[in-house]
Design a protein around this motif. Structure first.
Motif, PDB file in Angstrom:
ATOM      1  N   GLU A  59      -6.422 -49.251  28.079  1.00 50.22           N
ATOM      2  CA  GLU A  59      -6.597 -50.143  28.982  1.00 50.22           C
ATOM      3  C   GLU A  59      -6.709 -51.585  28.435  1.00 50.22           C
ATOM      4  OE1 GLU A  59     -10.058 -50.163  32.641  1.00 50.22           O
ATOM      5  OE2 GLU A  59     -10.273 -48.635  30.999  1.00 50.22           O
ATOM      6  N   ASN A  60      -6.252 -52.595  29.492  1.00 50.39           N
ATOM      7  CA  ASN A  60      -6.129 -53.731  28.847  1.00 50.39           C
ATOM      8  C   ASN A  60      -5.760 -54.029  27.557  1.00 50.39           C
ATOM      9  OD1 ASN A  60      -7.202 -54.604  31.147  1.00 50.39           O
ATOM     10  ND2 ASN A  60      -9.552 -54.433  30.494  1.00 50.39           N
ATOM     11  N   ASN A  61      -4.733 -53.524  27.050  1.00 50.61           N
ATOM     12  CA  ASN A  61      -4.179 -53.604  25.924  1.00 50.61           C
ATOM     13  C   ASN A  61      -2.424 -54.023  25.951  1.00 50.61           C
ATOM     14  OD1 ASN A  61      -4.319 -53.382  23.007  1.00 50.61           O
ATOM     15  ND2 ASN A  61      -5.397 -51.336  23.266  1.00 50.61           N
ATOM     16  N   VAL A  62      -1.992 -54.215  24.648  1.00 44.27           N
ATOM     17  CA  VAL A  62      -0.776 -54.566  24.808  1.00 44.27           C
ATOM     18  C   VAL A  62      -0.093 -53.888  23.544  1.00 44.27           C
ATOM     19  CG1 VAL A  62       0.910 -56.674  24.099  1.00 44.27           C
ATOM     20  CG2 VAL A  62      -1.257 -56.903  25.497  1.00 44.27           C
ATOM     21  N   ILE A  63       1.230 -53.264  24.040  1.00 46.59           N
ATOM     22  CA  ILE A  63       1.822 -52.595  22.784  1.00 46.59           C
ATOM     23  C   ILE A  63       3.341 -53.441  22.607  1.00 46.59           C
ATOM     24  CG2 ILE A  63       3.346 -50.655  22.177  1.00 46.59           C
ATOM     25  CD1 ILE A  63       1.414 -49.326  24.373  1.00 46.59           C
ATOM     26  N   THR A  64       3.626 -53.885  21.415  1.00 43.51           N
ATOM     27  CA  THR A  64       4.827 -54.745  21.143  1.00 43.51           C
ATOM     28  C   THR A  64       5.952 -53.518  20.710  1.00 43.51           C
ATOM     29  OG1 THR A  64       3.993 -55.104  18.785  1.00 43.51           O
ATOM     30  CG2 THR A  64       3.605 -56.750  20.777  1.00 43.51           C
ATOM     31  N   THR A  65       7.084 -53.747  21.018  1.00 44.29           N
ATOM     32  CA  THR A  65       8.172 -52.866  20.378  1.00 44.29           C
ATOM     33  C   THR A  65       9.385 -53.558  20.698  1.00 44.29           C
ATOM     34  OG1 THR A  65       9.235 -50.792  20.733  1.00 44.29           O
ATOM     35  CG2 THR A  65       8.228 -51.373  22.477  1.00 44.29           C
ATOM     36  N   LEU A  66      10.601 -53.012  20.152  1.00 51.14           N
ATOM     37  CA  LEU A  66      11.758 -53.617  20.570  1.00 51.14           C
ATOM     38  C   LEU A  66      12.475 -53.176  22.062  1.00 51.14           C
ATOM     39  CD1 LEU A  66      13.629 -52.908  17.385  1.00 51.14           C
ATOM     40  CD2 LEU A  66      12.813 -54.993  18.228  1.00 51.14           C
ATOM     41  N   LEU A  67      13.023 -54.060  22.668  1.00 46.70           N
ATOM     42  CA  LEU A  67      13.212 -53.615  23.857  1.00 46.70           C
ATOM     43  C   LEU A  67      14.488 -52.774  23.992  1.00 46.70           C
ATOM     44  CD1 LEU A  67      13.355 -54.541  27.132  1.00 46.70           C
ATOM     45  CD2 LEU A  67      15.214 -55.993  26.429  1.00 46.70           C
ATOM     46  N   ASP A  68      15.139 -52.788  23.034  1.00 48.37           N
ATOM     47  CA  ASP A  68      16.207 -51.705  22.821  1.00 48.37           C
ATOM     48  C   ASP A  68      15.705 -50.186  22.703  1.00 48.37           C
ATOM     49  OD1 ASP A  68      18.266 -53.247  22.825  1.00 48.37           O
ATOM     50  OD2 ASP A  68      18.844 -53.134  20.411  1.00 48.37           O
ATOM     51  N   LYS A  69      14.359 -50.232  22.128  1.00 50.64           N
ATOM     52  CA  LYS A  69      13.929 -49.037  21.853  1.00 50.64           C
ATOM     53  C   LYS A  69      13.205 -48.221  23.287  1.00 50.64           C
ATOM     54  CE  LYS A  69      12.849 -48.376  17.141  1.00 50.64           C
ATOM     55  NZ  LYS A  69      11.989 -48.852  16.123  1.00 50.64           N
ATOM     56  N   VAL A  70      12.559 -49.195  24.064  1.00 49.27           N
ATOM     57  CA  VAL A  70      11.981 -48.654  25.292  1.00 49.27           C
ATOM     58  C   VAL A  70      13.343 -48.202  26.209  1.00 49.27           C
ATOM     59  CG1 VAL A  70      10.505 -49.283  26.809  1.00 49.27           C
ATOM     60  CG2 VAL A  70      10.412 -50.378  24.893  1.00 49.27           C
ATOM     61  N   VAL A  71      14.191 -49.205  26.328  1.00 45.24           N
ATOM     62  CA  VAL A  71      15.346 -49.176  27.172  1.00 45.24           C
ATOM     63  C   VAL A  71      16.191 -47.824  26.860  1.00 45.24           C
ATOM     64  CG1 VAL A  71      17.404 -49.746  28.136  1.00 45.24           C
ATOM     65  CG2 VAL A  71      15.376 -51.287  27.930  1.00 45.24           C
ATOM     66  N   ASN A  72      16.293 -47.727  25.548  1.00 44.61           N
ATOM     67  CA  ASN A  72      17.226 -46.476  24.931  1.00 44.61           C
ATOM     68  C   ASN A  72      16.369 -45.228  25.378  1.00 44.61           C
ATOM     69  OD1 ASN A  72      19.449 -47.974  24.453  1.00 44.61           O
ATOM     70  ND2 ASN A  72      18.806 -48.092  22.113  1.00 44.61           N
ATOM     71  N   TRP A  73      14.909 -45.294  25.050  1.00 46.73           N
ATOM     72  CA  TRP A  73      14.079 -44.043  25.223  1.00 46.73           C
ATOM     73  C   TRP A  73      14.208 -43.684  26.660  1.00 46.73           C
ATOM     74  CZ3 TRP A  73       9.384 -44.300  27.870  1.00 46.73           C
ATOM     75  CH2 TRP A  73       8.550 -42.892  27.976  1.00 46.73           C
ATOM     76  N   ALA A  74      14.090 -44.591  27.472  1.00 49.02           N
ATOM     77  CA  ALA A  74      14.107 -44.309  28.931  1.00 49.02           C
ATOM     78  C   ALA A  74      15.472 -43.733  29.469  1.00 49.02           C
ATOM     79  CB  ALA A  74      13.865 -45.378  29.787  1.00 49.02           C
ATOM     80  N   ARG A  75      16.862 -44.160  28.692  1.00 52.12           N
ATOM     81  CA  ARG A  75      18.087 -43.823  29.302  1.00 52.12           C
ATOM     82  C   ARG A  75      18.047 -42.228  28.886  1.00 52.12           C
ATOM     83  NH1 ARG A  75      21.755 -49.243  28.013  1.00 52.12           N
ATOM     84  NH2 ARG A  75      21.222 -50.084  30.217  1.00 52.12           N
TER      85      ARG A  75
END
Ligand code: SF4
Lengths: 162, 166
Positions: free
Chosen positions: A8-24
């Motif tokens: 809650e009320n937190n922030v996660i930093t990662t690479l956009l590539d990683k999130v998108v690829n993970w979803a795809r």
């Protein structure tokens, strides 16, 4: 009390590539292009016994507009290749291709006047499955390999023919 | 000699080239000129009654020193008599054409299209003589014996789909 409460009320930093690829890669929607005996094994891979849905890719779509993974399973004749190309063009980006079996990959034993000697002459193939026909396990293995490959992709570079 | 062959010999003696009975099935070789009459006779003669045309195909007898290079093969079956009969009509290479059997047995249409597609034999009077298996713009007739197995480059240079065609 779910997991979300601890973020809650937190922030996660990662690479956009990683999130998108993970979803795809977790929900590939295959477009089955089954033209011959290999298609039977592809169907088996999707059926209850081998159950490809365990790997997030069971939502077979018979409309290219809704799919992002083309599985070419079977012989492609020179009369069929324009059809395959048209369907490939109709699939929206991002899209991937698995060439299943000897025939789709290189013509197989059919080195004849009518057969395209490998669909990779016309569309970009990501994973080849050897065998005549490959077993359903090979199809699942190909999907897993493709998932690995998608995990390494750069999102901005992933546009075919651009 | 078989009943079929005898009946044919009475009516079409000049047309018969050869008659035999390989593997117990009567076969005749005929000239192509009066083939439509012969086939209609085989169908309509009450003693023969070949009401069904099982298949029409062709054979390329290249370098075999027969009457002509191609033979169009009609496989006939009579339901009422439970009998089979085969007619081979020889067709020259220079003018590969023969009368269509489509007006006698409607089922001949697709089989004749296949024989046209594969051997280039034109069936005169056929209602819709188009290729049936190969693409419409395919240049050759691939089941001819002098046609290379790997084709003449067709599989590398065929018409491609382009996005503009939509
Ligand atoms: S690779 Fe073998 S099983 Fe697959 S389409 Fe070709 S002949 Fe059939």
């Amino acid at each position: 009390m779910g997991l979300e409460s601890s973020f809650e009320n937190n922030v996660i930093t990662t690479l956009l590539d990683k999130v998108v690829n993970w979803a795809r890669k977790g929900s590939l929607w295959p477009m089955p292009f089954g033209t011959a005996c290999c298609a039977i094994e592809m169907m088996a891979a999707l059926g209850p016994r081998w159950d490809m849905s365990r790997f997030g890719s069971e939502v077979i779509r018979f409309s290219p507009r809704q799919s992002d993974l083309m599985i070419v399973s079977g012989r492609i004749s020179i009369k069929m290749m324009p059809v395959l190309l048209k369907i490939w063009e109709q699939m929206p980006e991002p899209k991937w291709c698995i060439s299943m079996g000897a025939c789709a990959s290189c013509g197989g034993i059919f080195d004849t006047y009518t057969l395209v000697q490998g669909v990779d002459q016309f569309i970009p193939v990501d994973v080849y499955i050897p065998g005549c026909p490959p077993r359903p396990e090979n199809v699942i293995d190909a999907v897993l390999k493709l998932q690995e490959k998608i995990g390494r992709e750069r999102v901005r570079e992933k546009v075919h023919g651009a | 000699m078989a009943l079929e062959t005898d009946r044919l010999r009475e009516r079409f003696a000049d047309e018969l080239l050869e008659a035999g009975e390989p593997c117990g099935q009567p076969v005749v070789a005929v000239k192509r000129g009066r083939i439509a009459e012969i086939l209609r006779f085989l169908k309509e003669d009450p003693a023969l009654a070949f009401d069904s045309l099982t298949d029409v195909t062709a054979v390329d007898y290249m370098n075999r020193d027969l009457w002509e290079r191609f033979a169009v093969v009609y496989n006939l079956y009579s339901f009422s008599r439970n009998a089979r009969f085969r007619v081979k009509a020889f067709v020259p290479e220079a003018d590969p054409s023969i009368a269509s059997a489509a007006s006698i047995w409607a089922g001949a249409t697709w089989a004749e299209r296949e024989a046209y597609d594969m051997y280039g034999i034109r069936f005169e009077g056929h209602p819709d003589l188009r290729r049936i298996l190969m693409p419409d713009d395919y240049p050759g007739h691939p089941l001819r014996k002098d046609y290379p197995l790997k084709g003449r480059g067709e599989r590398a240079n065929f018409r491609r789909y382009t996005a503009q065609e939509d």
